[in-house]
Design a protein around this motif. Structure first.
Motif, PDB file in Angstrom:
ATOM      1  N   VAL B 549       6.955   6.933   2.336  1.00 34.89           N
ATOM      2  CA  VAL B 549       6.609   5.898   1.361  1.00 34.89           C
ATOM      3  C   VAL B 549       6.972   6.391  -0.023  1.00 34.89           C
ATOM      4  O   VAL B 549       6.450   7.385  -0.490  1.00 34.89           O
ATOM      5  CB  VAL B 549       5.099   5.595   1.435  1.00 34.89           C
ATOM      6  N   ALA B 550       7.903   5.685  -0.664  1.00 29.39           N
ATOM      7  CA  ALA B 550       8.296   6.111  -2.010  1.00 29.39           C
ATOM      8  C   ALA B 550       7.283   5.617  -3.030  1.00 29.39           C
ATOM      9  O   ALA B 550       6.886   6.335  -3.930  1.00 29.39           O
ATOM     10  CB  ALA B 550       9.683   5.584  -2.338  1.00 29.39           C
ATOM     11  N   ARG B 551       6.890   4.376  -2.892  1.00 33.81           N
ATOM     12  CA  ARG B 551       5.917   3.843  -3.845  1.00 33.81           C
ATOM     13  C   ARG B 551       5.098   2.762  -3.144  1.00 33.81           C
ATOM     14  O   ARG B 551       5.643   2.003  -2.343  1.00 33.81           O
ATOM     15  CB  ARG B 551       6.657   3.223  -5.027  1.00 33.81           C
ATOM     16  N   ILE B 552       3.837   2.708  -3.456  1.00 32.75           N
ATOM     17  CA  ILE B 552       2.987   1.678  -2.846  1.00 32.75           C
ATOM     18  C   ILE B 552       2.150   1.052  -3.951  1.00 32.75           C
ATOM     19  O   ILE B 552       1.570   1.752  -4.770  1.00 32.75           O
ATOM     20  CB  ILE B 552       2.118   2.283  -1.710  1.00 32.75           C
ATOM     21  N   ARG B 553       2.151  -0.282  -3.964  1.00 30.35           N
ATOM     22  CA  ARG B 553       1.353  -0.975  -4.984  1.00 30.35           C
ATOM     23  C   ARG B 553       0.305  -1.816  -4.262  1.00 30.35           C
ATOM     24  O   ARG B 553       0.639  -2.556  -3.346  1.00 30.35           O
ATOM     25  CB  ARG B 553       2.253  -1.890  -5.811  1.00 30.35           C
ATOM     26  N   PHE B 554      -0.913  -1.724  -4.748  1.00 28.32           N
ATOM     27  CA  PHE B 554      -1.997  -2.440  -4.093  1.00 28.32           C
ATOM     28  C   PHE B 554      -2.382  -3.680  -4.876  1.00 28.32           C
ATOM     29  O   PHE B 554      -2.214  -3.761  -6.082  1.00 28.32           O
ATOM     30  CB  PHE B 554      -3.227  -1.527  -3.929  1.00 28.32           C
ATOM     31  N   GLN B 555      -2.934  -4.594  -4.147  1.00 27.80           N
ATOM     32  CA  GLN B 555      -3.241  -5.889  -4.726  1.00 27.80           C
ATOM     33  C   GLN B 555      -4.448  -6.468  -4.008  1.00 27.80           C
ATOM     34  O   GLN B 555      -4.739  -6.096  -2.882  1.00 27.80           O
ATOM     35  CB  GLN B 555      -2.054  -6.798  -4.441  1.00 27.80           C
ATOM     36  N   ARG B 556      -5.152  -7.372  -4.710  1.00 24.85           N
ATOM     37  CA  ARG B 556      -6.245  -8.040  -4.031  1.00 24.85           C
ATOM     38  C   ARG B 556      -6.407  -9.410  -4.637  1.00 24.85           C
ATOM     39  O   ARG B 556      -6.181  -9.582  -5.831  1.00 24.85           O
ATOM     40  CB  ARG B 556      -7.524  -7.230  -4.274  1.00 24.85           C
ATOM     41  N   SER B 557      -6.783 -10.433  -3.861  1.00 25.85           N
ATOM     42  CA  SER B 557      -7.090 -11.706  -4.504  1.00 25.85           C
ATOM     43  C   SER B 557      -8.381 -12.276  -3.945  1.00 25.85           C
ATOM     44  O   SER B 557      -8.721 -12.076  -2.786  1.00 25.85           O
ATOM     45  CB  SER B 557      -5.966 -12.712  -4.356  1.00 25.85           C
ATOM     46  N   ALA B 664      -0.842  -4.600   0.205  1.00 22.56           N
ATOM     47  CA  ALA B 664      -0.060  -3.466  -0.297  1.00 22.56           C
ATOM     48  C   ALA B 664       1.408  -3.824  -0.185  1.00 22.56           C
ATOM     49  O   ALA B 664       1.844  -4.417   0.809  1.00 22.56           O
ATOM     50  CB  ALA B 664      -0.365  -2.209   0.493  1.00 22.56           C
ATOM     51  N   ALA B 665       2.188  -3.472  -1.219  1.00 21.41           N
ATOM     52  CA  ALA B 665       3.636  -3.641  -1.199  1.00 21.41           C
ATOM     53  C   ALA B 665       4.245  -2.246  -1.221  1.00 21.41           C
ATOM     54  O   ALA B 665       3.950  -1.452  -2.109  1.00 21.41           O
ATOM     55  CB  ALA B 665       4.095  -4.439  -2.404  1.00 21.41           C
ATOM     56  N   VAL B 666       5.063  -1.969  -0.231  1.00 21.66           N
ATOM     57  CA  VAL B 666       5.538  -0.589  -0.030  1.00 21.66           C
ATOM     58  C   VAL B 666       7.044  -0.524  -0.223  1.00 21.66           C
ATOM     59  O   VAL B 666       7.795  -1.277   0.395  1.00 21.66           O
ATOM     60  CB  VAL B 666       5.187  -0.121   1.405  1.00 21.66           C
ATOM     61  N   ASP B 667       7.481   0.374  -1.091  1.00 21.55           N
ATOM     62  CA  ASP B 667       8.908   0.694  -1.182  1.00 21.55           C
ATOM     63  C   ASP B 667       9.133   1.977  -0.391  1.00 21.55           C
ATOM     64  O   ASP B 667       8.475   2.986  -0.632  1.00 21.55           O
ATOM     65  CB  ASP B 667       9.317   0.941  -2.636  1.00 21.55           C
ATOM     66  N   VAL B 668      10.067   1.920   0.578  1.00 24.54           N
ATOM     67  CA  VAL B 668      10.259   3.115   1.404  1.00 24.54           C
ATOM     68  C   VAL B 668      11.275   4.030   0.732  1.00 24.54           C
ATOM     69  O   VAL B 668      12.129   3.586  -0.040  1.00 24.54           O
ATOM     70  CB  VAL B 668      10.717   2.751   2.833  1.00 24.54           C
ATOM     71  N   ALA B 669      11.162   5.314   1.060  1.00 21.67           N
ATOM     72  CA  ALA B 669      12.105   6.287   0.509  1.00 21.67           C
ATOM     73  C   ALA B 669      13.489   6.003   1.060  1.00 21.67           C
ATOM     74  O   ALA B 669      13.636   5.466   2.157  1.00 21.67           O
ATOM     75  CB  ALA B 669      11.646   7.686   0.901  1.00 21.67           C
ATOM     76  N   PRO B 670      14.534   6.352   0.289  1.00 20.29           N
ATOM     77  CA  PRO B 670      15.885   6.067   0.785  1.00 20.29           C
ATOM     78  C   PRO B 670      16.117   6.783   2.109  1.00 20.29           C
ATOM     79  O   PRO B 670      15.767   7.945   2.284  1.00 20.29           O
ATOM     80  CB  PRO B 670      16.804   6.633  -0.314  1.00 20.29           C
ATOM     81  N   GLY B 671      16.696   6.041   3.025  1.00 15.54           N
ATOM     82  CA  GLY B 671      16.987   6.629   4.331  1.00 15.54           C
ATOM     83  C   GLY B 671      15.873   6.431   5.345  1.00 15.54           C
ATOM     84  O   GLY B 671      16.077   6.628   6.530  1.00 15.54           O
ATOM     85  N   ALA B 672      14.705   6.030   4.892  1.00 14.02           N
ATOM     86  CA  ALA B 672      13.605   5.852   5.854  1.00 14.02           C
ATOM     87  C   ALA B 672      13.728   4.491   6.528  1.00 14.02           C
ATOM     88  O   ALA B 672      14.259   3.545   5.958  1.00 14.02           O
ATOM     89  CB  ALA B 672      12.272   5.975   5.125  1.00 14.02           C
ATOM     90  N   ASP B 673      13.226   4.404   7.750  1.00 14.46           N
ATOM     91  CA  ASP B 673      13.311   3.159   8.517  1.00 14.46           C
ATOM     92  C   ASP B 673      12.058   2.325   8.244  1.00 14.46           C
ATOM     93  O   ASP B 673      10.953   2.757   8.563  1.00 14.46           O
ATOM     94  CB  ASP B 673      13.413   3.497  10.015  1.00 14.46           C
TER      95      ASP B 673
END
Lengths: 354, 846, 231
Positions: B549-557, B664-673
């Motif tokens: 996981v390169a970056r993860i952003r959390f959210q709630r509504s 949660a919105a997740v950006d994966v690291a380059p090369g990760a599946d």
């Protein structure tokens, strides 16, 4: 003695999907009654009631009967639930007015779980509240009650004229062949009542004599019992007579008992052999179909010998149907030669469900 | 002897004679009216049934509560309010309620079909109080009577949603906790997916200790509702509000009102197109029978009586069509409810199957509408028939055309009126003026067609062309009347189709773009039913630490209630950068928040509904208080029609006291599946929440969203096709209507040496020219009407805007298909004229 | 042919009275100062070249066209004071028409076609129509459709229709134009005979000298109006 309360407790307990292992304290002999503490609630015990009945006379000379009962049940549910709504104590009240002019009971009820100051049964002294109904013992020893519906209202003050009557052996009253079937039981007979009754929107002053029963217990009725009959009589000469029997499915007595206190204060405890109920005329209810023995003849062996007391109801239809939530029973003002009081009959219209 | 308005016998003879002679054309007109009435009636019936069942659901849940005190947020309000409310004079009973959204088992994605959605509402009640106020919610245990204090009771819809049986086990997840219990019994008469248990159990098991979501209040007899309401309001904390059943109904009504009105308007479109067909059939019938009418006028039929005869014919067509349409519409409505559901695909009413109930008033209204359309469509032809000069018509026969120059000003006036109407604001929250503008533009476009046709054909007159084409040109130029009717039909149906197609394409394009902008990450995680609890900071940290996981952003509504009569608004915690929320597509101007004020960014719907323009302030009920916030900007949102507010992460946590997150919105690291990452994330969720998690990648989410979009527009697509077909039927009617009259002309042409093939080519050219002219005009008009739909109707209905995107491929294909179809229809319909004997034409020309 | 023509009664009201009629169409004056009086039972032939205005004259008499100047009275009623509805009613009541192209409604039976003038006034007319059909030799074929009839038979139907409502004036525009010689003779005889029998005046516009010879008077229409034809 209002054993049908155990019915309600049974209903509530049976509703739990898995019976919660609650230890209700058993009623044991040799526990002294201490006052004013024992006027108040005993929250650990499974069931408890404050039961006031009596005869009233209006200014116009009309006879009325009244009943106000407050019950407390510890169903054993939610014992470990931290919520303020946990149904650890359920409070329940009935009020009824026997008016010969109407020919049937006017009655009402309240039910709520204890909490939030809306319904409570406090310890230390008698103070019961369910929404707008109350029954309290004041500092001067008198009892006040306020109850009613849109149909009728009761506002009464009951003042004791005699010392309270401890039933059974020092308050330990057996109710069946098994010694575990017992309750703590005391009564306050010969209360002087003053107050107001509201009927059809009209409020009138009344006065009369009342009887207060106090009982608390954890034990189940014996499995073979189908119902009971109870009679509480304020005798004209100042005596107080309590008689009851527990019936089995043959209709005969499984257990019986009671007490007599003379005007002088001499107390006699009655054994099962000292009491006999002979059914007499029955009244069949057009609504429930039950055949109530509303005019039994009671035989009681008092110190002076066997007394035969034919019971006459104020009027036959004093049936109270609080099904499906509560039981079906008959609770009415009755006369005997030399006294008057209340008769309670249970277990006639339907079998007690255990 | 008093003269009748219309001599009955000759009128009857003539009408019946016409129907015997032209049964297909009459049947087509009747059918067109029937289709329009059927569609309108069916949409109306389905709407009524759905609304009634929803209102019934609201009432069965609200029971005999005179009013309800509701929490503004899912967190509820302090339970200490309960005894205070119970003691208010005038209150007979106050019933405390805990209400929490829950899930059971693995939840299904929306749009994946089936009824076991896994979602339901858990309600906690005190039966002793509830039995006096909302008895429908008190469960019944099979085989026992009396209110029981423990056990969970499920409605039928809840059983279906969870797949549980009465007496069987069920696992419920809510508020971040898992609760395993049994279904004790059934709740009858409740439509929604609801499970009821004792309030103490609910508070404990669902993590709501000390809180309530609602108090159902019944007033004492004789109490003055206004007075008691005022007393209650004075006691309410900031996070509670008073709602009445009428207000609840208004809320649920407004949820879907715009959608339903839209559907109704589309059905009216079908009816209007049917009206055009009646108009064209009647016009053609009048033109064809001109000599007959002329004879009657000569023999002594008054002008007014002749007009009434034509209108009377229309009335008969309307009555026949309306009766057919009512029956057809009822069947259509029943089928629609069975197949598509009470919301016709809009996704508004989940759950119970509504029951169709027909009121005579509605039936009469729609029949009246169909009859009215048919009568109005016959007015102009009737007037034309009356006005024709009998002597001229007798001599020149059906061919005779006054040759009067068609007037352009009525059409232009209608177009101008339509333009003005498009500028009007909404009425009662509905784009009434927008719909009126569409109708006026359509009517104006159609009215201006004959004049416009000459303008469009003028440059071609001077051209040299093959003989058949020249013949076709001359004919259309010289006899605009005959062609006008077909043209009007083509223009009407093409413009409607184009308008709807452009609107849908623009909408779809905008939604697609929007999805692309709000879903920039690689993997998305969503937890259902966690309005009151979610991923706590520890769980968030665990997820963030997932390898890959390169970056993860959390959210709630959460849903908050800003107005008592409007649906809830969504407040969401978002990661916010220097210019505002990172993921939200911004629209319009921004405002800089003054220091110390909490900035929020609102969706377009908020500006419409709550006037929350940048620079203004809002008050939000958060954490038990009323919190003022500053509107810093507006963003485009297609997901929530009734408003959404975005707030910075930290502000949200601080103001609500809620540090848990649900998305949660997740950006994966380059090369990760991304698939592996998704699985890893799911594995790291707290076990209590694992069953409520949905993990998806943007492509899947876009596909689902567009699928839902297409489903909700399915009806629109169907109506587009209907209108095109009706337009083509208009062309066929025109050409076959002129068959007999032109037999003589064709016979003459054959005699002077025109080959059969050339005559057919002439017919094809006429049809193609009609299609060409009609297509150009129709597409142009349709583009204008699309603008009204996009910039007026849609925003006023649903409170969002969209970018125009023209489906060039579709338009070009439509144009080509139209020209080909018109040519083909003309040839097929007119071919009969060629096979008729030229000699026999003398006999037939009476 | 039924017999001697009834004597003209000078004291009777003329069936048709035209005085100083003038009409022009764009480009030229058709006629001016046209005067004509036709008595009941009289049969008048009007001849002239194509385009001279014969049909226009008939249209004006029928109230279907308006003159530039002049007065027209039909059976004593002045056309000038009537609006379109009034003229329509007058037409229905007082005039019968026979056309070159027959103009029989193709989708109605014969009896209904003939009954039209009466039915348009609100009545039934089918009994009278059946009687008229019998008079013109088509008795028994009331329910037949026009498609089954020959040209001559269709014109008989037209004649029956023209007379069923007992008009005071018959207007016939080239009634034999679409018929062969033998049929034409027979039809003309029928028309003239029936008109005289019913006491109606008849104006027959024709190209045929043979047809004109059957009429009481032959007039030629020119720019100056109507003049007796030679021969």
């Amino acid at each position: 003695m209002r054993r049908w309360l155990a019915l309600l407790a049974l209903l509530l307990a049976a509703a739990a999907p898995a019976p919660a292992p609650v230890a209700w304290p058993a009623v044991r002999p040799g526990v002294p009654l201490v006052f004013p503490r024992d006027h108040g609630a005993h929250p650990d015990f499974r069931a408890e009631w404050w039961y006031a009945t009596g005869w009233l006379k209006t200014a116009a000379g009309q006879d009325l009967g009244f009943q106000v009962t407050f019950f407390r049940v510890r169903p054993g549910l939610g014992e470990d639930n931290p919520s303020a709504f946990a149904p650890r104590q359920i409070l329940f009240a009935h009020a009824a007015l026997s008016d010969p002019a109407t020919g049937r009971l006017r009655h009402g009820q309240r039910i709520a779980r204890a909490g939030f100051g809306l319904a409570s049964a406090t310890t230390g002294d008698a103070a019961l509240v369910i929404d707008d109904w109350r029954l309290q013992r004041r500092g001067d020893g008198s009892w006040t009650t306020h109850a009613g519906t849109g149909d009728f209202g009761l506002d009464l003050v009951m003042t004791p004229r005699q010392p309270l009557l401890v039933q059974g052996e020092g308050g330990y009253s057996r109710k069946g062949p098994d010694p575990a079937s017992a309750s703590h039981y005391y009564s306050i007979p010969q209360l002087a009542v003053r107050g107001h009754v509201t009927r059809n929107g009209r409020r009138e002053a009344v006065a009369g004599t009342a009887w207060l029963d106090r009982e608390w217990s954890s034990a189940l009725l014996d499995a073979r019992a189908t119902g009971w009959d109870w009679l509480g009589l304020n005798m004209d000469d100042g005596g107080a007579l309590t008689i009851f029997q527990v019936r089995d499915k043959t209709g005969g007595a499984q257990w019986a008992g009671g007490s007599y206190r003379s005007a002088a204060g001499v107390r006699t405890v009655l054994a099962p052999a000292d009491v006999r109920f002979l059914p007499g005329t029955r009244w069949r209810s057009p609504r429930s179909g039950a055949a109530w023995p509303v005019a039994p003849v009671v035989m009681v062996r008092l110190p002076g010998g066997w007394r035969r007391l034919p019971v006459t109801p104020l009027f036959p239809d004093q049936e109270l149907d609080s099904r499906p939530a509560g039981p079906l029973y008959w609770e009415g003002a009755v006369r005997v030669p030399g006294g008057r009081g209340y008769l309670e009959l249970t277990g006639y219209g339907e079998r007690l469900r255990m | 002897m008093a003269e009748p308005l219309l001599p009955a016998r000759p009128a009857l003879w003539l009408v019946l004679g016409e129907w015997r002679a032209q049964p297909l054309r009459v049947a087509a007109a009747v059918f067109a009216i029937a289709v329009g009435v059927a569609l309108g009636f069916a949409v109306h019936l389905v709407n009524q049934a759905a609304l009634a069942s929803f209102a019934g659901a609201v009432h069965s849940v609200a029971g005999s509560a005179d009013l309800q005190i509701e929490a503004r947020t899912p967190q509820g309000f302090a339970e200490s309010l309960y005894p205070r409310i119970a003691h208010v004079p005038g209150v007979a009973v106050a019933s405390p309620v805990v209400e929490v959204a829950a899930t059971s088992g693995q939840i299904r994605r929306p749009g994946s079909g089936g009824t076991a959605s896994g979602r339901l509402t858990l309600i906690g009640l005190d039966p002793f109080r509830a039995v006096a106020v909302t008895p429908a919610l008190v469960g019944v245990r099979p085989g026992r009577d009396g209110a029981a204090i423990d056990g969970v009771y499920f409605s039928a819809a809840a059983l279906a949603a969870t797949g549980a049986r009465v007496g069987g086990p069920v696992t419920l997840a809510a508020g971040g906790r898992v609760w395993e219990t049994r279904v004790a019994g059934r709740l009858a008469g409740v439509g929604r997916a609801v499970a009821v248990t004792d309030i103490a159990t609910a508070q404990w098991r669902l993590g709501q200790l000390g809180r309530l979501q609602r108090l159902d209040v019944r007033l004492a007899q004789g109490a003055d509702p206004a007075e008691v309401t005022a007393r209650l309001r004075a006691l309410l904390p900031d996070d509670a509000d008073i709602a009445t059943p009428a207000g609840e109904e208004a809320r649920s009504d407004s949820l879907s009102r715009a959608y339903r009105v839209n559907l109704g308007m589309l059905a009216m479109v079908a009816l209007l197109t049917g009206g055009f067909l009646v108009f064209s059939v009647q016009s053609l019938a009048v033109a064809r029978r001109r000599p007959q009418f002329a004879l009657l006028r000569v023999l002594g039929l008054r002008q007014g009586a002749l007009a009434r005869l034509v209108v009377g014919e229309g009335l008969a067509l309307g009555i026949a069509g309306s009766i057919l349409g009512l029956g057809f519409g009822y069947g259509l409505a029943a089928a629609a409810i069975d197949l598509v559901g009470g919301d016709l695909g809009g996704g508004y009413f989940g759950g119970a199957r509504p029951v169709l109930a027909v009121t005579p008033g509605a039936g009469l209204a729609f029949a009246g509408l169909g009859i009215g359309v048919a009568v109005i469509a016959s007015l102009l032809p009737g007037r034309e028939a009356a006005r024709a000069r009998p002597a001229v018509a007798l001599k020149s026969g059906a061919d005779g055309d006054a040759g009067a120059r068609p007037r352009a000003w009525p059409g232009l006036a209608l177009l101008a009126a339509g333009g003005l109407a498009a500028l009007a604001p909404p009425i009662a929250g509905l784009p009434i003026a927008g719909y009126a503008a569409m109708a006026l533009l359509l009517a104006g476009g159609v009215a201006v067609m004959p004049a416009l046709a000459r303008v469009l054909l003028a440059p071609w007159q001077a051209m040299r062309a093959p003989v058949p084409v020249e013949l076709a040109l001359r004919r259309l130029w010289g006899a605009p009347r005959g062609a006008a009717v077909a043209l009007c039909g083509i223009v009407a149906s093409t413009s409607l189709m184009v308008a709807m197609a452009v609107m849908v394409a623009s909408f779809r394009g905008s939604v697609d773009d929007w999805l692309g902008q709000v879903l920039p990450s690689d993997v998305y995680l969503h937890l259902e039913g966690v309005e009151t609890a979610g991923l706590d900071p520890a769980a968030q940290a665990r997820l963030a630490a997932t390898p890959g996981v390169a970056r993860i952003r959390f959210q709630r509504s959460i849903a908050i209630r800003l107005a008592a009569d409007r649906p809830d608004v969504q407040l969401s915690a978002q990661p916010v950068g220097a210019t505002g929320p990172v993921q939200l597509p911004r629209v319009g101007a921004s405002a800089t928040p003054p220091p110390g004020e909490v900035p929020v960014w609102v969706s377009e719907a908020m500006v419409w509904l709550y006037d929350a323009r940048p620079g203004t302030r809002l008050t939000l009920p958060l954490g038990g208080r009323k919190v003022p916030v500053f509107v810093a900007g507006v963003w485009r949102d297609y997901a929530r029609q009734f408003g959404a507010i975005a707030m910075a992460d930290e502000d949200f946590t601080r103001l609500t006291g809620d540090a848990t997150r649900s998305d949660a919105a997740v950006d994966v690291a380059p090369g990760a599946d991304p698939r592996r990452i998704a699985a890893a994330l799911t594995a790291r969720l707290p076990p209590a929440l694992a069953g409520q998690a949905l993990v998806a990648r943007p492509a899947e989410m876009r596909a689902v969203a567009l699928q839902l979009f297409d489903r909700s527009f399915a009806i629109t697509y169907a109506l587009e096709i209907v209108s095109i077909l009706i337009g083509l039927v208009g062309v066929a009617a025109t050409f076959s209507g002129q068959t007999l009259a032109r037999a003589r002309e064709f016979g003459m042409l054959r005699h002077i040496g025109v080959t059969r093939g050339q005559v057919l080519a002439m017919l094809a050219s006429e049809g193609a020219l009609l299609g060409l002219v009609g297509g150009i005009a129709g597409i142009s008009l349709g583009l204008v009407m699309a603008q009204v739909l996009i910039h007026v109707v849609n925003p006023q209905s649903f409170h969002w805007t969209m970018d125009v995107s023209l489906p060039w491929g579709l338009l070009a294909g439509l144009f080509a298909a139209l020209v080909v179809a018109a040519a083909g229809t003309a040839v097929i319909a007119g071919r009969r004229a060629l096979s008729a004997d030229a000699v026999r034409a003398v006999r037939d020309d009476w | 042919m039924t017999g001697a023509r009834p004597a003209s009664n000078p004291a009777a009201v003329p069936a048709l009275e035209i005085a100083d009629l003038a009409k022009s169409v764009p480009g030229r004056q058709l006629f001016a100062g046209l005067t004509l009086a036709v008595q009941p039972g009289e049969v008048v032939a009007i001849m002239g070249e194509s385009g001279v205005g014969k049909s226009t004259l008939l249209n004006i008499v029928a109230g279907l066209d308006t003159p530039d100047a002049g007065r027209i009275r039909i059976g004593g009623s002045d056309l000038a004071g009537l609006d379109d509805d009034g003229r329509t009613r007058l037409r229905r009541r007082a005039i019968g028409f026979v056309f070159q192209a027959f103009h029989i409604l193709p989708h109605l039976s014969l009896v209904r076609n003939v009954a039209l003038p009466l039915a348009l006034g609100g009545g039934d007319g089918q009994a009278e129509a059946a009687a008229m059909l019998a008079r013109v030799g088509l008795g028994g074929r009331e329910a037949a459709r026009p498609a089954e009839l020959s040209g001559g038979e269709l014109q008989r139907v037209a004649i029956a229709r023209a007379l069923v409502h007992r008009p005071s004036l018959i207007l016939a525009d080239e009634p034999t134009g679409n018929l062969d010689h033998e049929t034409a003779d027979r039809i003309l005889a029928l028309l003239i005979g029936e008109s005289r029998d019913h006491g109606a005046a008849a104006i027959i516009v024709t190209h045929s000298e043979r047809a004109a010879a059957q009429c009481d008077r032959v007039l030629r229409l020119g720019a100056g109006g109507l003049a007796p034809a030679n021969g």
